[in-house]
Design a protein around this motif. Structure first.
Motif, PDB file in Angstrom:
ATOM      1  N   ALA A   1       3.126   7.681   8.399  1.00 50.11           N
ATOM      2  CA  ALA A   1       2.749   7.316   6.774  1.00 50.11           C
ATOM      3  C   ALA A   1       1.326   7.652   6.898  1.00 50.11           C
ATOM      4  N   TYR A   2       0.631   8.103   7.842  1.00 48.43           N
ATOM      5  CA  TYR A   2      -0.851   8.327   7.946  1.00 48.43           C
ATOM      6  C   TYR A   2      -1.156   9.921   8.047  1.00 48.43           C
ATOM      7  N   PRO A   3      -0.786  10.598   7.221  1.00 46.04           N
ATOM      8  CA  PRO A   3      -0.820  12.175   7.222  1.00 46.04           C
ATOM      9  C   PRO A   3      -2.353  12.471   7.418  1.00 46.04           C
ATOM     10  N   GLU A   4      -2.967  11.518   6.768  1.00 46.81           N
ATOM     11  CA  GLU A   4      -4.724  11.797   6.888  1.00 46.81           C
ATOM     12  C   GLU A   4      -5.251  11.891   8.354  1.00 46.81           C
ATOM     13  N   LEU A   5      -4.519  11.060   9.196  1.00 44.77           N
ATOM     14  CA  LEU A   5      -5.091  10.668  10.606  1.00 44.77           C
ATOM     15  C   LEU A   5      -4.257  12.050  11.540  1.00 44.77           C
ATOM     16  N   LEU A   6      -3.172  12.025  11.358  1.00 43.30           N
ATOM     17  CA  LEU A   6      -2.461  13.086  12.499  1.00 43.30           C
ATOM     18  C   LEU A   6      -1.430  13.972  11.391  1.00 43.30           C
ATOM     19  N   PRO A   7      -1.192  15.102  12.045  1.00 43.96           N
ATOM     20  CA  PRO A   7      -0.238  15.839  11.462  1.00 43.96           C
ATOM     21  C   PRO A   7       1.094  15.401  11.557  1.00 43.96           C
ATOM     22  N   ARG A   8       1.955  15.420  10.600  1.00 47.61           N
ATOM     23  CA  ARG A   8       3.542  14.723  10.823  1.00 47.61           C
ATOM     24  C   ARG A   8       4.164  15.395  12.168  1.00 47.61           C
ATOM     25  N   GLU A   9       4.101  16.657  12.418  1.00 49.27           N
ATOM     26  CA  GLU A   9       4.427  17.192  13.715  1.00 49.27           C
ATOM     27  C   GLU A   9       4.011  16.359  14.979  1.00 49.27           C
TER      28      GLU A   9
ATOM     29  N   THR B   1       0.935  -1.203  -0.007  1.00 53.11           N
ATOM     30  CA  THR B   1       0.096  -0.151   0.077  1.00 53.11           C
ATOM     31  C   THR B   1       0.855   1.207  -0.010  1.00 53.11           C
ATOM     32  N   GLY B   2       0.282   2.266  -0.342  1.00 52.59           N
ATOM     33  CA  GLY B   2       1.135   3.513  -0.333  1.00 52.59           C
ATOM     34  C   GLY B   2       1.387   3.977   1.336  1.00 52.59           C
ATOM     35  N   HIS B   3       0.661   3.525   2.222  1.00 55.62           N
ATOM     36  CA  HIS B   3       1.026   3.734   3.571  1.00 55.62           C
ATOM     37  C   HIS B   3       2.312   2.777   4.059  1.00 55.62           C
ATOM     38  N   ALA B   4       2.393   1.723   3.283  1.00 58.06           N
ATOM     39  CA  ALA B   4       3.477   0.881   3.713  1.00 58.06           C
ATOM     40  C   ALA B   4       4.790   1.261   3.155  1.00 58.06           C
ATOM     41  N   ALA B   5       4.290   1.640   1.858  1.00 55.97           N
ATOM     42  CA  ALA B   5       5.959   2.167   0.862  1.00 55.97           C
ATOM     43  C   ALA B   5       6.439   3.417   1.774  1.00 55.97           C
TER      44      ALA B   5
ATOM     45  N   GLU C   1      11.491  -3.443  23.947  1.00 53.21           N
ATOM     46  CA  GLU C   1      10.136  -4.187  24.593  1.00 53.21           C
ATOM     47  C   GLU C   1       9.448  -4.235  23.101  1.00 53.21           C
ATOM     48  N   VAL C   2       8.153  -3.561  23.303  1.00 52.70           N
ATOM     49  CA  VAL C   2       7.221  -3.710  22.140  1.00 52.70           C
ATOM     50  C   VAL C   2       7.722  -2.893  20.789  1.00 52.70           C
ATOM     51  N   CYS C   3       7.812  -3.436  19.898  1.00 56.78           N
ATOM     52  CA  CYS C   3       8.351  -2.876  18.499  1.00 56.78           C
ATOM     53  C   CYS C   3       7.595  -1.437  18.291  1.00 56.78           C
ATOM     54  N   GLY C   4       8.383  -0.531  18.127  1.00 56.09           N
ATOM     55  CA  GLY C   4       7.626   0.624  17.675  1.00 56.09           C
ATOM     56  C   GLY C   4       6.775   0.637  16.782  1.00 56.09           C
ATOM     57  N   ALA C   5       6.899  -0.043  15.885  1.00 56.36           N
ATOM     58  CA  ALA C   5       5.955  -0.222  14.361  1.00 56.36           C
ATOM     59  C   ALA C   5       4.622  -0.579  15.132  1.00 56.36           C
ATOM     60  N   VAL C   6       4.707  -1.554  15.767  1.00 57.33           N
ATOM     61  CA  VAL C   6       3.530  -2.139  16.537  1.00 57.33           C
ATOM     62  C   VAL C   6       2.986  -1.087  17.369  1.00 57.33           C
ATOM     63  N   SER C   7       3.677  -0.450  18.227  1.00 57.98           N
ATOM     64  CA  SER C   7       3.189   0.598  18.977  1.00 57.98           C
ATOM     65  C   SER C   7       2.288   1.715  18.235  1.00 57.98           C
ATOM     66  N   ALA C   8       2.896   1.984  17.067  1.00 59.11           N
ATOM     67  CA  ALA C   8       2.183   3.148  16.150  1.00 59.11           C
ATOM     68  C   ALA C   8       1.243   2.142  15.721  1.00 59.11           C
ATOM     69  N   MET C   9       1.165   1.019  15.319  1.00 60.11           N
ATOM     70  CA  MET C   9      -0.266   0.559  14.879  1.00 60.11           C
ATOM     71  C   MET C   9      -1.445   0.473  15.863  1.00 60.11           C
ATOM     72  N   VAL C  10      -1.185   0.487  17.000  1.00 65.37           N
ATOM     73  CA  VAL C  10      -2.226   0.527  18.264  1.00 65.37           C
ATOM     74  C   VAL C  10      -2.579   1.844  18.602  1.00 65.37           C
ATOM     75  N   LEU C  11      -1.429   2.961  18.432  1.00 67.73           N
ATOM     76  CA  LEU C  11      -2.112   4.369  18.439  1.00 67.73           C
ATOM     77  C   LEU C  11      -2.900   4.733  17.295  1.00 67.73           C
ATOM     78  N   LEU C  12      -2.310   4.115  16.203  1.00 67.80           N
ATOM     79  CA  LEU C  12      -3.732   4.360  15.063  1.00 67.80           C
ATOM     80  C   LEU C  12      -4.827   3.721  14.969  1.00 67.80           C
ATOM     81  N   ALA C  13      -4.876   2.810  15.764  1.00 68.04           N
ATOM     82  CA  ALA C  13      -6.184   1.993  16.204  1.00 68.04           C
ATOM     83  C   ALA C  13      -6.930   2.890  17.132  1.00 68.04           C
ATOM     84  N   GLY C  14      -6.474   3.637  18.136  1.00 70.25           N
ATOM     85  CA  GLY C  14      -6.955   4.522  18.737  1.00 70.25           C
ATOM     86  C   GLY C  14      -7.726   5.535  18.213  1.00 70.25           C
ATOM     87  N   LEU C  15      -6.873   5.929  17.313  1.00 67.51           N
ATOM     88  CA  LEU C  15      -7.319   7.379  16.627  1.00 67.51           C
ATOM     89  C   LEU C  15      -8.648   6.996  15.765  1.00 67.51           C
TER      90      LEU C  15
END
Length: 153
Positions: free
Chosen positions: A25-33, A2-6, A51-65
Motif C-alpha cells: 500500500a506504500y509504493p512511494e516507499l518501496l517497489p511492489r516486488e 486514507t488511500g493507503h488504508a483502502a 505470532e505478531v500480526c503481519g499487518a503490524v510487522s509491516a507497520m514497523v518495517l515501514l517505520a524503519g524505512l
C-alpha cells in the motif's frame, strides 16, 4: 479512510497476505516486488505461527524505512526508534485488543497446521484480516502525520 488504508484492504482482498497487503500500500516507499518479498514470510503471524500480526510487522518495517538510521545508531537513537515501534504496536493493540495474530483470530475457525487456507468467499467472510490491514495503514498514516520524518540530506 486514507488511500493507503483502502489499498491495504484491497491488496488483502485480492490475495496478498496481511504483511504484503500493508507494505504494497506504500509504493512511494518501496517497489511492489520488494514489498511482496519482504512481506512473504510475515503473513499469518510469521509464517502462520500466529505470532505478531503481519499487518503490524509491516507497520514497523515501514517505520524503519521512514525513521531508522542508515548507519549504526547511537544508543539514544536506537532507544528512540524502539519506542516508536512500541508506540505503533500499542496503537494497534488499543484499537484491536492485541497485536498477536492468534488473539486477533480468536473465535475464528481456522485450519490447523502451517499451510495457508484457500482464499474463498467464506475465508474472507469469517476473518477480520482485511479490516486489520486497513486499520494498520490508517494507524501508520496517522502516526506519520503526527511525527513527520526528518528530512534526509
Amino acid at each position: 479512510m486514507t488511500g493507503h488504508a483502502a489499498l491495504a484492504r484491497a491488496n488483502f482482498e485480492t490475495g496478498c497476505n496481511c504483511a504484503q497487503a500493508v507494505l504494497c500500500a506504500y509504493p512511494e516507499l518501496l517497489p511492489r516486488e520488494t514489498a511482496m518479498k519482504l512481506g512473504a514470510s510475515l503473513g499469518g503471524g510469521i509464517g502462520r505461527l500466529r505470532e505478531v500480526c503481519g499487518a503490524v510487522s509491516a507497520m514497523v518495517l515501514l517505520a524503519g524505512l521512514l525513521y531508522a538510521d542508515t548507519d549504526i545508531p547511537t544508543h539514544e537513537r536506537k532507544q528512540a526508534h524502539y519506542a516508536r515501534v512500541q508506540e505503533l504496536a500499542h496503537r494497534f493493540q488499543s484499537a484491536h485488543g492485541s497485536y498477536l495474530c492468534r488473539d486477533l483470530l480468536a473465535g475464528v475457525e481456522t485450519m490447523p497446521g502451517g499451510a495457508p487456507e484457500a482464499r474463498t468467499a467464506q475465508y474472507y467472510a469469517k476473518r477480520p484480516c482485511a479490516g486489520l490491514c486497513e486499520s494498520a495503514a490508517a494507524l501508520f498514516d496517522a502516526y506519520v502525520q503526527e511525527n513527520p520524518p526528518e528530512k534526509q540530506p
